[in-house]
Design a protein around this motif. Structure first.
Motif, PDB file in Angstrom:
ATOM      1  N   ASP A 124       0.826  -1.206   0.000  1.00  0.00           N
ATOM      2  CA  ASP A 124       0.000   0.000   0.000  1.00  0.00           C
ATOM      3  C   ASP A 124       0.860   1.257   0.000  1.00  0.00           C
ATOM      4  OD1 ASP A 124      -2.340  -1.427  -0.070  1.00  0.00           O
ATOM      5  OD2 ASP A 124      -2.753  -1.263   2.079  1.00  0.00           O
ATOM      6  N   ILE A 127       2.455   1.743  -3.463  1.00  0.00           N
ATOM      7  CA  ILE A 127       1.483   2.309  -4.405  1.00  0.00           C
ATOM      8  C   ILE A 127       1.316   3.805  -4.147  1.00  0.00           C
ATOM      9  CG2 ILE A 127      -0.956   2.311  -5.061  1.00  0.00           C
ATOM     10  CD1 ILE A 127      -0.944  -0.726  -4.557  1.00  0.00           C
ATOM     11  N   ALA A 128       1.186   4.168  -2.863  1.00  0.00           N
ATOM     12  CA  ALA A 128       1.048   5.585  -2.508  1.00  0.00           C
ATOM     13  C   ALA A 128       2.288   6.382  -2.917  1.00  0.00           C
ATOM     14  CB  ALA A 128       0.795   5.723  -1.007  1.00  0.00           C
ATOM     15  N   ILE A 131       2.248   7.019  -6.705  1.00  0.00           N
ATOM     16  CA  ILE A 131       1.282   8.074  -7.048  1.00  0.00           C
ATOM     17  C   ILE A 131       1.839   9.443  -6.662  1.00  0.00           C
ATOM     18  CG2 ILE A 131      -1.010   8.997  -6.534  1.00  0.00           C
ATOM     19  CD1 ILE A 131      -1.953   6.084  -6.213  1.00  0.00           C
ATOM     20  N   GLN A 160      -1.025  -1.893 -10.606  1.00  0.00           N
ATOM     21  CA  GLN A 160      -1.954  -1.551  -9.530  1.00  0.00           C
ATOM     22  C   GLN A 160      -2.109  -0.038  -9.408  1.00  0.00           C
ATOM     23  OE1 GLN A 160      -1.822  -4.437  -6.054  1.00  0.00           O
ATOM     24  NE2 GLN A 160       0.181  -4.874  -6.990  1.00  0.00           N
ATOM     25  N   VAL A 161      -1.027   0.688  -9.688  1.00  0.00           N
ATOM     26  CA  VAL A 161      -1.112   2.150  -9.712  1.00  0.00           C
ATOM     27  C   VAL A 161      -2.026   2.606 -10.852  1.00  0.00           C
ATOM     28  CG1 VAL A 161       0.196   4.294 -10.053  1.00  0.00           C
ATOM     29  CG2 VAL A 161       1.141   2.450  -8.626  1.00  0.00           C
ATOM     30  N   VAL A 163      -4.602   1.166 -11.922  1.00  0.00           N
ATOM     31  CA  VAL A 163      -5.992   0.996 -11.473  1.00  0.00           C
ATOM     32  C   VAL A 163      -6.355   2.048 -10.436  1.00  0.00           C
ATOM     33  CG1 VAL A 163      -7.565  -0.545 -10.225  1.00  0.00           C
ATOM     34  CG2 VAL A 163      -6.077  -1.465 -12.006  1.00  0.00           C
ATOM     35  N   GLU A 164      -5.432   2.344  -9.535  1.00  0.00           N
ATOM     36  CA  GLU A 164      -5.703   3.274  -8.432  1.00  0.00           C
ATOM     37  C   GLU A 164      -5.763   4.733  -8.887  1.00  0.00           C
ATOM     38  OE1 GLU A 164      -6.168   2.829  -5.104  1.00  0.00           O
ATOM     39  OE2 GLU A 164      -6.163   0.635  -5.232  1.00  0.00           O
ATOM     40  N   ALA A 165      -4.973   5.093  -9.893  1.00  0.00           N
ATOM     41  CA  ALA A 165      -4.855   6.522 -10.255  1.00  0.00           C
ATOM     42  C   ALA A 165      -4.958   6.735 -11.754  1.00  0.00           C
ATOM     43  CB  ALA A 165      -3.531   7.068  -9.728  1.00  0.00           C
ATOM     44  N   TYR A 172      -0.490   2.643 -19.578  1.00  0.00           N
ATOM     45  CA  TYR A 172       0.354   1.770 -18.762  1.00  0.00           C
ATOM     46  C   TYR A 172       1.039   0.745 -19.660  1.00  0.00           C
ATOM     47  CZ  TYR A 172       1.916  -2.061 -15.899  1.00  0.00           C
ATOM     48  OH  TYR A 172       2.711  -3.036 -15.348  1.00  0.00           O
ATOM     49  N   LEU A 291      -7.601  -7.892 -10.841  1.00  0.00           N
ATOM     50  CA  LEU A 291      -7.360  -6.648 -11.568  1.00  0.00           C
ATOM     51  C   LEU A 291      -7.532  -6.894 -13.064  1.00  0.00           C
ATOM     52  CD1 LEU A 291      -4.159  -5.084  -9.915  1.00  0.00           C
ATOM     53  CD2 LEU A 291      -6.539  -4.469  -9.529  1.00  0.00           C
TER      54      LEU A 291
END
Length: 361
Positions: A124, A127-128, A131, A160-161, A163-165, A172, A291
């Motif tokens: 987590d 990923i943060a 971003i 995963q980034v 998807v998140e942002a 990608y 995902l």
């Protein structure tokens, strides 16, 4: 005694010469960008910066022939293995077309430190961090979105980034995209053993056969100790012409002037330190089960016979993905790193397909 004294003198002289050479090639300054004739490119950018990301200082190299070009963030593999040094012997040409950012993740290379809490080494947080790096680059270069390219572990993190942002990402690109790493490890074992059996390397065969890897038990410590060297030994790890970690990575890395001596040491410290935090979760995670829906274009670069990221499993994952645009590219003449193995083709795809689709949309 005289012979011993002479031998000791020679040894000390060699060590002193080696240390002096190492200091000389470790100023910690990236080379400026030059054109084909060796001239400095006016207005170009080649620098290293340290930015506070996720509460800790994190380093990155930024290179661009023209800083107004689209930003490409390279998310390196590992966990914990930086890749900027590869530009020395396997130049990609990315900086000619993109503002290319070689970010070194939390716990890796320039971003390695024993001072920050190990409990922050989580997926987590990674990923943060990615971003936050993206937001730094968007603000600095005045671009609403950037191109995200992940390699190996970096592809596991990068997808995963994406998807998140999605609001921050142009597209990608997953290079040797992982889908379910434990299955890759299991599939790689028998073909690798067979190559060494054909070579008559009975000692290596016996060691690999004793190193267990299975869906139930995961990757044994013995397997993890052997896999990288064994894959390098058959040209199936990083590059086709790289048959040794020592001659292919360790020694070339010592020559890279962009790092200080301490940073060169920290590259290896970070690699060893980082992997245990993520490896078990990485190998067990089946991305195809969770995902599959993306709001951004998705591109996969795979090698035809990759032992680290099996192309058939990557293709099966790709086929399940729903995205505005998606493309799957097979690189026949590369090992685990198509961008470094076939840079001309990779650049052509990035410019002809990826960026053209981005501009069209």
């Amino acid at each position: 005694m005289r012979i011993v004294g002479v031998a000791l003198f020679i040894l000390l002289a060699a060590v002193s010469f080696g240390l002096a050479w190492l200091w000389a090639v470790s100023p910690g300054v990236p080379a400026p960008l030059r054109d084909a004739a060796g001239r400095l490119i006016p207005g170009s950018l080649s620098e290293r910066v340290t930015v506070e990301i996720g509460g800790i200082p994190q380093g990155m190299f930024i290179q661009s022939a023209d800083p107004s070009n689209p930003v490409l963030l390279f998310v390196h593999g590992g966990p914990g293995m930086v890749e900027f040094f590869m530009e020395q012997d396997y130049p990609t040409g990315l900086a000619d077309h993109f503002t290319t950012v070689w970010w070194e993740q939390r716990g890796a290379g320039m971003s390695f430190s024993t001072d920050f809490p190990p409990e922050t080494m989580t997926l987590d947080q990674m990923i943060a961090d990615t971003i936050e790096v993206t937001d730094y680059l968007r603000a600095r270069f005045g671009q609403d979105r950037i191109l995200l390219l992940g390699h190996s572990w970096g592809a596991y993190l990068g997808i995963q980034v994406a998807v998140e942002a999605p609001d921050r990402i142009l597209a990608y690109v997953g290079m040797t995209q992982t889908a379910h790493q434990l299955r890759y490890e299991i599939i790689a074992r028998d073909p690798m053993i067979e190559v060494y059996r054909v070579r008559g390397d009975t000692r290596r065969v016996a060691r690999l056969e004793a190193a267990q890897v299975s869906m139930e038990a995961g990757t044994s410590p013995e397997w993890l100790r052997l896999r990288n060297a064994a894959m390098h030994g058959i040209g199936a790890r990083h590059m086709h012409d790289m048959d040794s970690v020592v001659t292919g990575i360790f020694l070339p890395m010592l020559r890279v002037r962009a790092y200080t001596i301490t940073e060169k040491i920290n590259i290896w410290r970070g690699k060893l330190w980082s992997r245990p935090f993520f490896w078990d979760d990485l190998i067990r995670d089946d991305l195809g089960e969770r995902l599959t829906e993306f709001e951004v274009p998705v591109y996969f670069f795979v090698r035809a016979h990759d032992l680290t990221a099996n192309p058939e499993l990557s293709r099966a994952y790709f086929d399940r993905i729903e995205a505005p645009v998606k493309r799957f590219y097979v690189f026949e003449n590369s090992a685990h790193s198509p961008l470094f193995g076939e840079p001309e083709r990779a650049i052509e795809i990035l410019l002809r397909d990826v960026m053209r689709n981005v501009r069209r949309n």
